[in-house]
Design a protein around this motif. Sequence first.
Motif, PDB file in Angstrom:
ATOM      1  N   ASN A  58      35.680  54.337  53.125  1.00 61.53           N
ATOM      2  CA  ASN A  58      35.665  55.767  53.453  1.00 61.53           C
ATOM      3  C   ASN A  58      36.701  56.095  54.522  1.00 61.53           C
ATOM      4  N   ALA A  59      36.756  55.283  55.560  1.00 61.19           N
ATOM      5  CA  ALA A  59      37.707  55.550  56.641  1.00 61.19           C
ATOM      6  C   ALA A  59      39.140  55.468  56.136  1.00 61.19           C
ATOM      7  N   CYS A  61      41.777  52.178  60.482  1.00 65.18           N
ATOM      8  CA  CYS A  61      40.530  52.310  61.231  1.00 65.18           C
ATOM      9  C   CYS A  61      40.364  51.103  62.143  1.00 65.18           C
ATOM     10  N   LEU A  62      39.435  51.216  63.059  1.00 67.58           N
ATOM     11  CA  LEU A  62      39.081  50.133  63.969  1.00 67.58           C
ATOM     12  C   LEU A  62      37.642  49.746  63.680  1.00 67.58           C
ATOM     13  N   VAL A  63      37.420  48.464  63.391  1.00 66.70           N
ATOM     14  CA  VAL A  63      36.077  47.960  63.097  1.00 66.70           C
ATOM     15  C   VAL A  63      35.601  47.151  64.299  1.00 66.70           C
ATOM     16  N   THR A  64      34.384  47.439  64.744  1.00 66.07           N
ATOM     17  CA  THR A  64      33.761  46.698  65.836  1.00 66.07           C
ATOM     18  C   THR A  64      32.436  46.150  65.333  1.00 66.07           C
ATOM     19  N   ASP A  97      37.660  56.071  63.169  1.00 66.19           N
ATOM     20  CA  ASP A  97      38.854  56.582  62.494  1.00 66.19           C
ATOM     21  C   ASP A  97      39.337  57.844  63.189  1.00 66.19           C
ATOM     22  N   GLY A  98      40.475  58.338  62.772  1.00 63.63           N
ATOM     23  CA  GLY A  98      41.102  59.483  63.406  1.00 63.63           C
ATOM     24  C   GLY A  98      40.745  60.823  62.797  1.00 63.63           C
ATOM     25  N   MET A 126      31.142  61.823  67.432  1.00 65.38           N
ATOM     26  CA  MET A 126      32.523  62.204  67.695  1.00 65.38           C
ATOM     27  C   MET A 126      33.002  61.443  68.923  1.00 65.38           C
ATOM     28  N   VAL A 127      34.257  61.063  68.900  1.00 70.46           N
ATOM     29  CA  VAL A 127      34.914  60.416  70.038  1.00 70.46           C
ATOM     30  C   VAL A 127      36.276  61.081  70.189  1.00 70.46           C
ATOM     31  N   PRO A 128      36.910  60.924  71.340  1.00 65.85           N
ATOM     32  CA  PRO A 128      38.248  61.502  71.481  1.00 65.85           C
ATOM     33  C   PRO A 128      39.176  60.985  70.370  1.00 65.85           C
ATOM     34  N   GLY A 129      39.765  61.891  69.639  1.00 64.08           N
ATOM     35  CA  GLY A 129      40.702  61.520  68.584  1.00 64.08           C
ATOM     36  C   GLY A 129      40.077  61.213  67.241  1.00 64.08           C
ATOM     37  N   GLY A 130      38.780  61.408  67.073  1.00 61.15           N
ATOM     38  CA  GLY A 130      38.174  61.134  65.769  1.00 61.15           C
ATOM     39  C   GLY A 130      36.672  60.968  65.837  1.00 61.15           C
ATOM     40  N   LYS A 131      36.179  60.003  65.061  1.00 60.27           N
ATOM     41  CA  LYS A 131      34.737  59.764  65.010  1.00 60.27           C
ATOM     42  C   LYS A 131      34.478  58.284  64.802  1.00 60.27           C
TER      43      LYS A 131
END
Length: 145
Positions: A50-51, A59-62, A76-77, A111-116
């Motif tokens: 999806n991202a 995307c960044l996966v943690t 993601d952004g 939501m986070v700065p710059g995306g979700k």
Amino acid sequence: MRDEFHVTVGVEAVRRARERVVAAAEHWGVPLSADALSDVRLCASELVANALEHAGGSCLVTVDWVADELRVEVADGCRRPPAVLVAGDELPSGRGLVLVEALAGRWGWRMVPGGKVVYFAFAAQRAPVGQRGEPVSASAASYPR
């Protein structure tokens, strides 16, 4: 314990990401059954796909193992909230979050700065570690430290 990595769109991107998530869980000895690890694999695939599809191709996966819970986050952004669609048989896609909702112990987004960030979590099973009776997989043995 934590593993964090970037994923960019590519032929094997989703497969590599989901296998790394599962390899981390196996490496850490997270007490999940083979069936639960399959569910983790599917949920990770859905969030990463999806991202990559809807949020600009990266995307960044943690992956975190904290307090008896395996949690996977995909940042993601895109600022558009995720939508759980009820896709009919005629649509080729749109069921990813329905699967995550059905399989994961819990899921959500923020939501986070710059995306979700969209996440899911699986609680550790209360069975003794090692009950699966399986050796550590090759993917876990090659897990980056």
